[in-house]
Design a protein around this motif. Structure first.
Motif, PDB file in Angstrom:
ATOM      1  N   LEU A  66       0.832  -1.204   0.000  1.00 41.31           N
ATOM      2  CA  LEU A  66       0.000   0.000   0.000  1.00 41.31           C
ATOM      3  C   LEU A  66       0.868   1.257   0.000  1.00 41.31           C
ATOM      4  O   LEU A  66       0.620   2.197  -0.744  1.00 41.31           O
ATOM      5  CB  LEU A  66      -0.938  -0.004   1.219  1.00 41.31           C
ATOM      6  N   SER A  67       1.911   1.239   0.808  1.00 42.80           N
ATOM      7  CA  SER A  67       2.820   2.381   0.863  1.00 42.80           C
ATOM      8  C   SER A  67       3.476   2.614  -0.494  1.00 42.80           C
ATOM      9  O   SER A  67       3.602   3.757  -0.955  1.00 42.80           O
ATOM     10  CB  SER A  67       3.881   2.137   1.933  1.00 42.80           C
ATOM     11  N   ARG A  68       3.874   1.569  -1.173  1.00 43.65           N
ATOM     12  CA  ARG A  68       4.492   1.680  -2.496  1.00 43.65           C
ATOM     13  C   ARG A  68       3.492   2.244  -3.496  1.00 43.65           C
ATOM     14  O   ARG A  68       3.822   3.121  -4.306  1.00 43.65           O
ATOM     15  CB  ARG A  68       5.001   0.320  -2.973  1.00 43.65           C
ATOM     16  N   ALA A  69       2.259   1.756  -3.435  1.00 43.85           N
ATOM     17  CA  ALA A  69       1.228   2.235  -4.358  1.00 43.85           C
ATOM     18  C   ALA A  69       0.963   3.724  -4.153  1.00 43.85           C
ATOM     19  O   ALA A  69       0.886   4.487  -5.123  1.00 43.85           O
ATOM     20  CB  ALA A  69      -0.067   1.437  -4.155  1.00 43.85           C
ATOM     21  N   VAL A  70       0.843   4.153  -2.900  1.00 42.11           N
ATOM     22  CA  VAL A  70       0.614   5.569  -2.604  1.00 42.11           C
ATOM     23  C   VAL A  70       1.798   6.397  -3.095  1.00 42.11           C
ATOM     24  O   VAL A  70       1.623   7.444  -3.727  1.00 42.11           O
ATOM     25  CB  VAL A  70       0.362   5.791  -1.097  1.00 42.11           C
ATOM     26  N   HIS A  71       3.005   5.934  -2.843  1.00 46.89           N
ATOM     27  CA  HIS A  71       4.210   6.654  -3.269  1.00 46.89           C
ATOM     28  C   HIS A  71       4.259   6.806  -4.791  1.00 46.89           C
ATOM     29  O   HIS A  71       4.531   7.889  -5.312  1.00 46.89           O
ATOM     30  CB  HIS A  71       5.454   5.928  -2.763  1.00 46.89           C
ATOM     31  N   GLU A  72       3.976   5.737  -5.517  1.00 44.01           N
ATOM     32  CA  GLU A  72       4.030   5.796  -6.974  1.00 44.01           C
ATOM     33  C   GLU A  72       2.919   6.670  -7.546  1.00 44.01           C
ATOM     34  O   GLU A  72       3.127   7.377  -8.537  1.00 44.01           O
ATOM     35  CB  GLU A  72       4.005   4.392  -7.568  1.00 44.01           C
ATOM     36  N   CYS A  73       1.746   6.652  -6.924  1.00 49.17           N
ATOM     37  CA  CYS A  73       0.658   7.543  -7.363  1.00 49.17           C
ATOM     38  C   CYS A  73       1.044   8.998  -7.119  1.00 49.17           C
ATOM     39  O   CYS A  73       0.829   9.871  -7.967  1.00 49.17           O
ATOM     40  CB  CYS A  73      -0.643   7.202  -6.635  1.00 49.17           C
ATOM     41  N   LYS A  74       1.622   9.277  -5.960  1.00 52.32           N
ATOM     42  CA  LYS A  74       2.057  10.638  -5.644  1.00 52.32           C
ATOM     43  C   LYS A  74       3.106  11.110  -6.645  1.00 52.32           C
ATOM     44  O   LYS A  74       3.072  12.254  -7.094  1.00 52.32           O
ATOM     45  CB  LYS A  74       2.599  10.698  -4.217  1.00 52.32           C
ATOM     46  N   GLN A  75       4.035  10.231  -7.026  1.00 48.77           N
ATOM     47  CA  GLN A  75       5.055  10.598  -8.021  1.00 48.77           C
ATOM     48  C   GLN A  75       4.410  10.950  -9.362  1.00 48.77           C
ATOM     49  O   GLN A  75       4.814  11.912 -10.018  1.00 48.77           O
ATOM     50  CB  GLN A  75       6.053   9.462  -8.210  1.00 48.77           C
ATOM     51  N   ALA A  76       3.398  10.189  -9.771  1.00 53.78           N
ATOM     52  CA  ALA A  76       2.715  10.458 -11.041  1.00 53.78           C
ATOM     53  C   ALA A  76       1.985  11.798 -10.991  1.00 53.78           C
ATOM     54  O   ALA A  76       2.001  12.564 -11.958  1.00 53.78           O
ATOM     55  CB  ALA A  76       1.727   9.328 -11.360  1.00 53.78           C
ATOM     56  N   ILE A  77       1.375  12.085  -9.871  1.00 59.07           N
ATOM     57  CA  ILE A  77       0.656  13.355  -9.716  1.00 59.07           C
ATOM     58  C   ILE A  77       1.640  14.517  -9.751  1.00 59.07           C
ATOM     59  O   ILE A  77       1.422  15.514 -10.451  1.00 59.07           O
ATOM     60  CB  ILE A  77      -0.165  13.344  -8.407  1.00 59.07           C
ATOM     61  N   HIS A  78       2.744  14.413  -9.041  1.00 61.33           N
ATOM     62  CA  HIS A  78       3.755  15.472  -9.039  1.00 61.33           C
ATOM     63  C   HIS A  78       4.373  15.653 -10.435  1.00 61.33           C
ATOM     64  O   HIS A  78       4.650  16.782 -10.847  1.00 61.33           O
ATOM     65  CB  HIS A  78       4.836  15.188  -8.009  1.00 61.33           C
ATOM     66  N   ALA A  79       4.587  14.548 -11.144  1.00 62.41           N
ATOM     67  CA  ALA A  79       5.160  14.639 -12.491  1.00 62.41           C
ATOM     68  C   ALA A  79       4.243  15.402 -13.441  1.00 62.41           C
ATOM     69  O   ALA A  79       4.704  16.009 -14.409  1.00 62.41           O
ATOM     70  CB  ALA A  79       5.425  13.228 -13.041  1.00 62.41           C
ATOM     71  N   ALA A  80       2.942  15.418 -13.151  1.00 62.51           N
ATOM     72  CA  ALA A  80       1.985  16.177 -13.956  1.00 62.51           C
ATOM     73  C   ALA A  80       1.931  17.637 -13.536  1.00 62.51           C
ATOM     74  O   ALA A  80       1.172  18.420 -14.087  1.00 62.51           O
ATOM     75  CB  ALA A  80       0.594  15.549 -13.851  1.00 62.51           C
ATOM     76  N   GLY A  81       2.719  18.001 -12.532  1.00 63.21           N
ATOM     77  CA  GLY A  81       2.758  19.396 -12.082  1.00 63.21           C
ATOM     78  C   GLY A  81       1.686  19.763 -11.097  1.00 63.21           C
ATOM     79  O   GLY A  81       1.389  20.934 -10.882  1.00 63.21           O
ATOM     80  N   VAL A  82       1.120  18.754 -10.448  1.00 65.27           N
ATOM     81  CA  VAL A  82       0.054  18.990  -9.470  1.00 65.27           C
ATOM     82  C   VAL A  82       0.600  18.739  -8.078  1.00 65.27           C
ATOM     83  O   VAL A  82       1.299  17.750  -7.848  1.00 65.27           O
ATOM     84  CB  VAL A  82      -1.153  18.049  -9.750  1.00 65.27           C
ATOM     85  N   LYS A  83       0.279  19.641  -7.150  1.00 66.20           N
ATOM     86  CA  LYS A  83       0.716  19.471  -5.766  1.00 66.20           C
ATOM     87  C   LYS A  83      -0.195  18.502  -5.052  1.00 66.20           C
ATOM     88  O   LYS A  83      -1.354  18.337  -5.417  1.00 66.20           O
ATOM     89  CB  LYS A  83       0.685  20.805  -5.037  1.00 66.20           C
ATOM     90  N   THR A  84       0.331  17.872  -4.018  1.00 64.59           N
ATOM     91  CA  THR A  84      -0.482  17.014  -3.159  1.00 64.59           C
ATOM     92  C   THR A  84      -0.339  17.494  -1.720  1.00 64.59           C
ATOM     93  O   THR A  84       0.598  18.205  -1.385  1.00 64.59           O
ATOM     94  CB  THR A  84      -0.027  15.537  -3.240  1.00 64.59           C
ATOM     95  N   LYS A  85      -1.283  17.099  -0.894  1.00 57.10           N
ATOM     96  CA  LYS A  85      -1.229  17.431   0.545  1.00 57.10           C
ATOM     97  C   LYS A  85      -0.915  16.191   1.326  1.00 57.10           C
ATOM     98  O   LYS A  85      -1.225  15.110   0.960  1.00 57.10           O
ATOM     99  CB  LYS A  85      -2.567  17.995   1.019  1.00 57.10           C
TER     100      LYS A  85
END
Length: 85
Positions: A66-85
């Motif tokens: 689960l931690s890996r999945a969240v990390h990889e999703c966060k990386q994809a979101i950041h790569a699109a130029g979108v911030k996360t909280k």
């Protein structure tokens, strides 16, 4: 969506401090033409946002997967130029 409208109005107040701003509404928009145009652009920019997330063949049930999945999703979101909280 009222949260999106609130974020828009906050950003306008923050960035256009030297301009008298009229947030009087006209239907789903604003009476002021410039504010209404900015509102339209704000909504369109959000509607166009789409982030392709990684595909996971096996999610597993343990915390590491689960931690890996969240990390990889966060990386994809950041790569699109979108911030996360």
């Amino acid at each position: 969506n009222e949260q999106m409208r609130s974020e828009f109005e906050h950003a306008v107040r923050r960035d256009w401090q030297d301009i008298r701003i009229d947030f009087d509404r006209n239907g789903s928009g604003y009476r002021d033409r410039y504010i209404d145009d900015a509102w339209w652009a704000w909504k369109e920019s959000r509607a166009a946002l789409c982030v392709e997330l990684p595909v996971f063949d096996t999610w597993g049930v343990n915390g590491e997967s689960l931690s890996r999945a969240v990390h990889e999703c966060k990386q994809a979101i950041h790569a699109a130029g979108v911030k996360t909280k």
